[in-house]
Design a protein around this motif. Structure first.
Motif: not given
Length: 110
Positions: A27-39, A94-110
Motif C-alpha cells: 500500500d505504501y512506499r516510504i523513504l526514510v533518512a536521518n535528520n538533525e532535529f529531535n522530532f 485499513e490505511l492506519e494498519s498498513s502504515l503502522l505495519h510498514l513503520i515497524n519494518i523501518t524500525k527494524k531496518g529490514k
C-alpha cells in the motif's frame, strides 16, 4: 499535525529522494533518512493517478491524522510517504494498519 513536523521545501524533497532508505509494502512506499532535529518530519507525495484534488487531499488528511495520533511510534527521522493509487478506496482503519505495519519494518531496518 504540527507545522514543525512537515517537510514542505522542494530542496528537502530532492535531498531525501537521493539519500534515503526505501521501504515498501502493498500500500505504501516510504523513504526514510536521518535528520538533525529531535522530532520526526513528514512529507507526502500523492500523484494525479489518485484523481482530482479532492481525492488527493482526502488521503493526505487521513495520513496526517494517522501520524498525529501515532507520533510516538516514529523515530526522529525524515519520512516521505507515498501511498499507492489503490489506497484511495481504503477506509481509515485499513490505511492506519498498513502504515503502522510498514513503520515497524523501518524500525527494524529490514
Amino acid at each position: 499535525m504540527e507545522s514543525k513536523n512537515r517537510i514542505k521545501d522542494n530542496e528537502e524533497f530532492k535531498r531525501l529522494y537521493k539519500k534515503s532508505k526505501r521501504y515498501h509494502n502493498k500500500d505504501y512506499r516510504i523513504l526514510v533518512a536521518n535528520n538533525e532535529f529531535n522530532f520526526p518530519r513528514f512529507g507526502f507525495t500523492i500523484t494525479k493517478k489518485f484523481g482530482k484534488a479532492n481525492k488527493r487531499n482526502k488521503i493526505r488528511r487521513r495520513l496526517k491524522e494517522i501520524i498525529r495520533l501515532n507520533l510516538d511510534k516514529f523515530e526522529n527521522k525524515d519520512y516521505i510517504i507515498t501511498p499507492k493509487y489503490h489506497t484511495v478506496d481504503y477506509d481509515y482503519k485499513e490505511l492506519e494498519s498498513s502504515l503502522l505495519h510498514l513503520i515497524n519494518i523501518t524500525k527494524k531496518g529490514k
